[in-house]
Design a protein around this motif. Structure first.
Motif, short mmCIF file in Angstrom:
data_model
loop_
_atom_site.label_atom_id
_atom_site.label_comp_id
_atom_site.label_asym_id
_atom_site.label_seq_id
_atom_site.Cartn_x
_atom_site.Cartn_y
_atom_site.Cartn_z
N ALA A 259 35.34 -15.68 -4.93
CA ALA A 259 36.08 -15.62 -6.18
C ALA A 259 37.55 -15.96 -5.97
O ALA A 259 38.16 -16.68 -6.78
N ALA A 260 38.16 -15.43 -4.90
CA ALA A 260 39.55 -15.75 -4.60
C ALA A 260 39.71 -17.24 -4.31
O ALA A 260 40.69 -17.88 -4.74
N LEU A 261 38.75 -17.81 -3.59
CA LEU A 261 38.78 -19.25 -3.31
C LEU A 261 38.68 -20.06 -4.59
O LEU A 261 39.38 -21.08 -4.77
N ALA A 262 37.82 -19.63 -5.53
CA ALA A 262 37.68 -20.34 -6.80
C ALA A 262 38.97 -20.32 -7.60
O ALA A 262 39.35 -21.31 -8.24
N ILE A 263 39.68 -19.19 -7.60
CA ILE A 263 40.95 -19.10 -8.33
C ILE A 263 41.98 -20.05 -7.74
O ILE A 263 42.76 -20.69 -8.47
N ILE A 264 42.01 -20.15 -6.42
CA ILE A 264 42.96 -21.07 -5.79
C ILE A 264 42.67 -22.52 -6.20
O ILE A 264 43.58 -23.30 -6.50
N LEU A 265 41.40 -22.87 -6.25
CA LEU A 265 41.02 -24.26 -6.51
C LEU A 265 41.09 -24.63 -7.99
O LEU A 265 41.27 -25.80 -8.33
N THR A 266 40.92 -23.65 -8.89
CA THR A 266 40.92 -23.95 -10.32
C THR A 266 42.24 -23.62 -11.00
O THR A 266 42.53 -24.15 -12.07
N GLY A 267 43.06 -22.76 -10.40
CA GLY A 267 44.29 -22.34 -11.05
C GLY A 267 44.06 -21.14 -11.97
O GLY A 267 42.92 -20.85 -12.35
N GLY B 292 45.81 -16.44 -2.17
CA GLY B 292 45.77 -16.65 -0.73
C GLY B 292 45.90 -15.35 0.04
O GLY B 292 45.25 -15.16 1.08
N ALA B 293 46.72 -14.42 -0.48
CA ALA B 293 46.89 -13.12 0.20
C ALA B 293 45.61 -12.30 0.15
O ALA B 293 45.18 -11.73 1.17
N VAL B 294 44.96 -12.23 -1.02
CA VAL B 294 43.73 -11.44 -1.10
C VAL B 294 42.60 -12.13 -0.33
O VAL B 294 41.72 -11.45 0.23
N LEU B 295 42.61 -13.47 -0.27
CA LEU B 295 41.59 -14.17 0.52
C LEU B 295 41.74 -13.86 2.00
O LEU B 295 40.75 -13.58 2.70
N ALA B 296 42.98 -13.88 2.51
CA ALA B 296 43.20 -13.55 3.92
C ALA B 296 42.81 -12.10 4.21
O ALA B 296 42.23 -11.79 5.26
N THR B 297 43.11 -11.19 3.27
CA THR B 297 42.79 -9.78 3.47
C THR B 297 41.28 -9.54 3.51
O THR B 297 40.77 -8.83 4.39
N ILE B 298 40.58 -10.15 2.56
CA ILE B 298 39.13 -9.92 2.52
C ILE B 298 38.42 -10.63 3.67
O ILE B 298 37.37 -10.18 4.15
N LEU B 299 38.98 -11.73 4.15
CA LEU B 299 38.40 -12.38 5.33
C LEU B 299 38.55 -11.50 6.57
O LEU B 299 37.66 -11.47 7.43
N ASN B 300 39.67 -10.81 6.67
CA ASN B 300 39.84 -9.87 7.78
C ASN B 300 38.80 -8.75 7.71
O ASN B 300 38.23 -8.35 8.73
N ALA B 301 38.59 -8.23 6.50
CA ALA B 301 37.56 -7.19 6.34
C ALA B 301 36.18 -7.74 6.66
O ALA B 301 35.35 -7.05 7.28
N TRP B 302 35.91 -8.99 6.26
CA TRP B 302 34.63 -9.62 6.55
C TRP B 302 34.41 -9.74 8.06
O TRP B 302 33.34 -9.39 8.58
N MET B 303 35.44 -10.21 8.77
CA MET B 303 35.31 -10.37 10.23
C MET B 303 35.20 -9.02 10.92
O MET B 303 34.48 -8.88 11.93
N TRP B 304 35.87 -8.02 10.40
CA TRP B 304 35.82 -6.69 11.00
C TRP B 304 34.41 -6.11 10.90
O TRP B 304 33.84 -5.63 11.88
N LYS B 305 33.84 -6.16 9.70
CA LYS B 305 32.49 -5.63 9.52
C LYS B 305 31.45 -6.44 10.29
O LYS B 305 30.52 -5.89 10.89
#
Length: 282
Positions: free
Chosen positions: A223-231, A184-197
């Protein structure tokens, strides 16, 4: 000359019976020697077939059997004892049965481990670039300058958050510890980078060949989302946790919280519309 009597003295007892049987030409037998043979010699008409032939009364009860033990009531039923019903399986037994059925997972755990390594080391790489300047990175001061020039209102706080998300979340992903929070932390971080770019130039910026392209960011977010959903799988420190192999509704909660954290962080520290130029967002 005295005539001898033709009458021989009869022997008494079991020996006499045996001698008599032998004299008749039949071998000495006993019901205990071959009960099957004895049953064959019995006339089928003499075999008891009904309760009356056995001398049983349908109303009689078997000693030790009662209505409570047999589960029957009424005078017309036989009082034969019955096997008690099996008790309901406990929750622990059901869980153990499920785990036994899930013992064969094939290469699933190995695949999840490889996915965590790739995603985790990617974030560790970028986190070390920003924190230490390794791998031709900007270092801590260069990251602050980059965040300030990029329109972030609090560059020091923004730098601390992005380094914590990339470096801390990446390390936890690699070892598989507190995996839902790490992903969840890396997903939030990369989403911020996505919105910034995406917000730098109008239009959908997906091409990785441009400085504002969000192609790599989209792949890492997926990929981060897949890890959250699959464990994380069983090749992790979370292998004894339920979310390691059977994530459930908690995964959706983590996804929603990560997206909400990314949106609120971008709105508070940067502002603006990250979806500028995408569809109706102009």
């Amino acid at each position: 000359m005295t005539d001898k009597s033709n009458d021989t003295p009869k022997a008494e007892g079991p020996a006499a019976a045996g001698q008599g049987a032998s004299a008749a030409g039949r071998p000495v037998t006993s019901p205990f020697d071959s009960p099957t043979t004895q049953m064959r010699k019995t006339d089928p008409k003499d075999v008891p077939r009904t309760d009356e032939d056995l001398g049983l009364d349908p109303g009689d009860e078997v000693p030790g059997a009662s209505a409570a033990s047999t589960g029957r009531s009424g005078g017309d039923d036989y009082g034969y004892a019955t096997i008690p019903p099996a008790s309901a399986a406990s929750a622990d037994t059901v869980r153990l049965q499920r785990r036994n059925r899930e013992a064969r997972r094939g290469t699933l755990d190995l695949g999840l481990f490889v996915l965590r390594l790739v995603v985790g080391y990617t974030f560790i790489y970028h986190g070390l670039q920003k924190l230490t300047g390794w791998f031709h990175g900007p270092g801590l001061d260069g990251t602050k300058t980059m965040m300030e020039s990029g329109g972030w209102d609090y560059p020091s706080l923004s730098t601390a958050l992005v380094i914590a998300g990339e470096l801390g979340g990446g390390i936890l992903l690699v070892i598989g510890l507190a995996t839902p929070l790490a992903a969840g932390a890396v997903l939030a971080t990369i989403l911020n980078a996505w919105m910034w770019k995406q917000g730098m130039v109008p239009g959908f910026q997906y091409n990785a060949g441009t400085p504002t392209g969000v192609e790599l960011d989209s792949v890492l977010a997926g990929a981060a989302l897949a890890i959250i959903l699959t464990g994380p799988g069983r090749w992790s420190f979370d292998r004894t946790r339920g979310w390691a192999t059977r994530p459930a509704y908690g995964s959706f909660v983590v996804v929603v919280l990560a997206i909400a954290a990314a949106v609120l962080t971008f709105w508070f520290l940067h502002g603006g519309n990250p979806l500028t130029g995408i569809g109706p967002f102009n």
